[in-house]
Design an enzyme around this catalytic site. Sequence first.
Site, PDB file in Angstrom:
ATOM      1  N   CYS A  16       0.865  -1.187   0.000  1.00  0.00           N
ATOM      2  CA  CYS A  16       0.000   0.000   0.000  1.00  0.00           C
ATOM      3  C   CYS A  16       0.907   1.245   0.000  1.00  0.00           C
ATOM      4  CB  CYS A  16      -0.848  -0.001   1.271  1.00  0.00           C
ATOM      5  SG  CYS A  16       0.191   0.028   2.740  1.00  0.00           S
ATOM      6  N   HIS A 128      -1.043  -4.558  19.389  1.00  0.00           N
ATOM      7  CA  HIS A 128      -0.507  -4.124  18.094  1.00  0.00           C
ATOM      8  C   HIS A 128       0.121  -2.739  18.263  1.00  0.00           C
ATOM      9  CE1 HIS A 128      -0.289  -2.879  13.898  1.00  0.00           C
ATOM     10  NE2 HIS A 128      -0.384  -4.158  13.577  1.00  0.00           N
ATOM     11  N   GLU A 130       0.341  -0.198  16.408  1.00  0.00           N
ATOM     12  CA  GLU A 130      -0.474   0.944  15.963  1.00  0.00           C
ATOM     13  C   GLU A 130      -1.462   1.351  17.062  1.00  0.00           C
ATOM     14  OE1 GLU A 130      -2.617   0.674  12.117  1.00  0.00           O
ATOM     15  OE2 GLU A 130      -4.206   1.781  13.145  1.00  0.00           O
TER      16      GLU A 130
END
Length: 309
Positions: A16, A128, A130
């Site tokens: 991405c 995680h 993030e």
Amino acid sequence: MKNGKKIIIAVPHGFCAGVRRALEIVEKALEQYGKPVYVRHEIVHNSFVVDSLSEKGVVFLESISRLPKKAHLVFSAHGVSPEIESTAAEKGYDIIDATCPLVKKIHLQAVSYSSKGYAIIIIGHKRHPEVMGTAGQVDESLIVESLKDVGKLPEIRQKRIACLTQTTLSADDTREIICAIRKKFRGRKIAVLNDICYATQNRQNAVKALAKKCEAVFIIGSENSSNANRLREVAENAGTKAYLVSGEKGVPPGALKGLSRIGISAGASTPEILISKFISSLNRKGWHNIETIGTEEKKIVFRLPERFA
Ligand code: SF4
């Protein structure tokens, strides 16, 4: 000669814009400053990518407390909390931020809604990086991983609630969790900020269509890649056998036996070379008939940090 064995490849798949940008930043840092370049956490969750960069002189680490003075330190695409940022600044490191701009946007949302008095609920995986980075932006937040967790949420004193999401979640699961949160806190004002990113959504949509046409789907990616895991689940939920494999060696023995139509996709952190290698290994096993399903996504390019632009 062509036989009946068909490979269908999901479009889009693989890298991405956020991953491409993060990798370019590390490459440019190596070019500009030489080795070693330090990266906090894996730059993206793919072991092939991490191993290749390690060979070039990149050092990946979780703790940043003991780097040499003025070390060039890159923050991974997943982002970090302000606490980590200020530790790095206090130590005098040269900080190079490769956080995906879409993750940065969530950080700003958390700060903005929290400052307006909203309670912050983050839908995502507690461990995680993030989610840890987003949670660190505010003094207080609640993290919900699953529908079950919604039932365990404590009473919230604030009248208004903002729900933020990790970028790489399953769109379907997240919808259900948001419904359950709305139900549990009926009467409150709830701002839903669906932050599942364009890349995650597009890859999941393509895999859904792919799974309907295949007897088995192989998602190429690393085990710790959240978006690759979600792609496997999306295929499985569509009723197909699905495997997450790091490459041809990860295919379980007998998994291809008796099949005539298989699907392939890859997580947003999986390089194209791994997909090509996987297809070549299938070619050698007699799978020559290849087609694609889906449509190319619009090419998005995120700006590099000023020093590399
Ligand atoms: S998956 Fe989405 S949020 Fe994550 S790096 Fe890629 S574009 Fe950014």
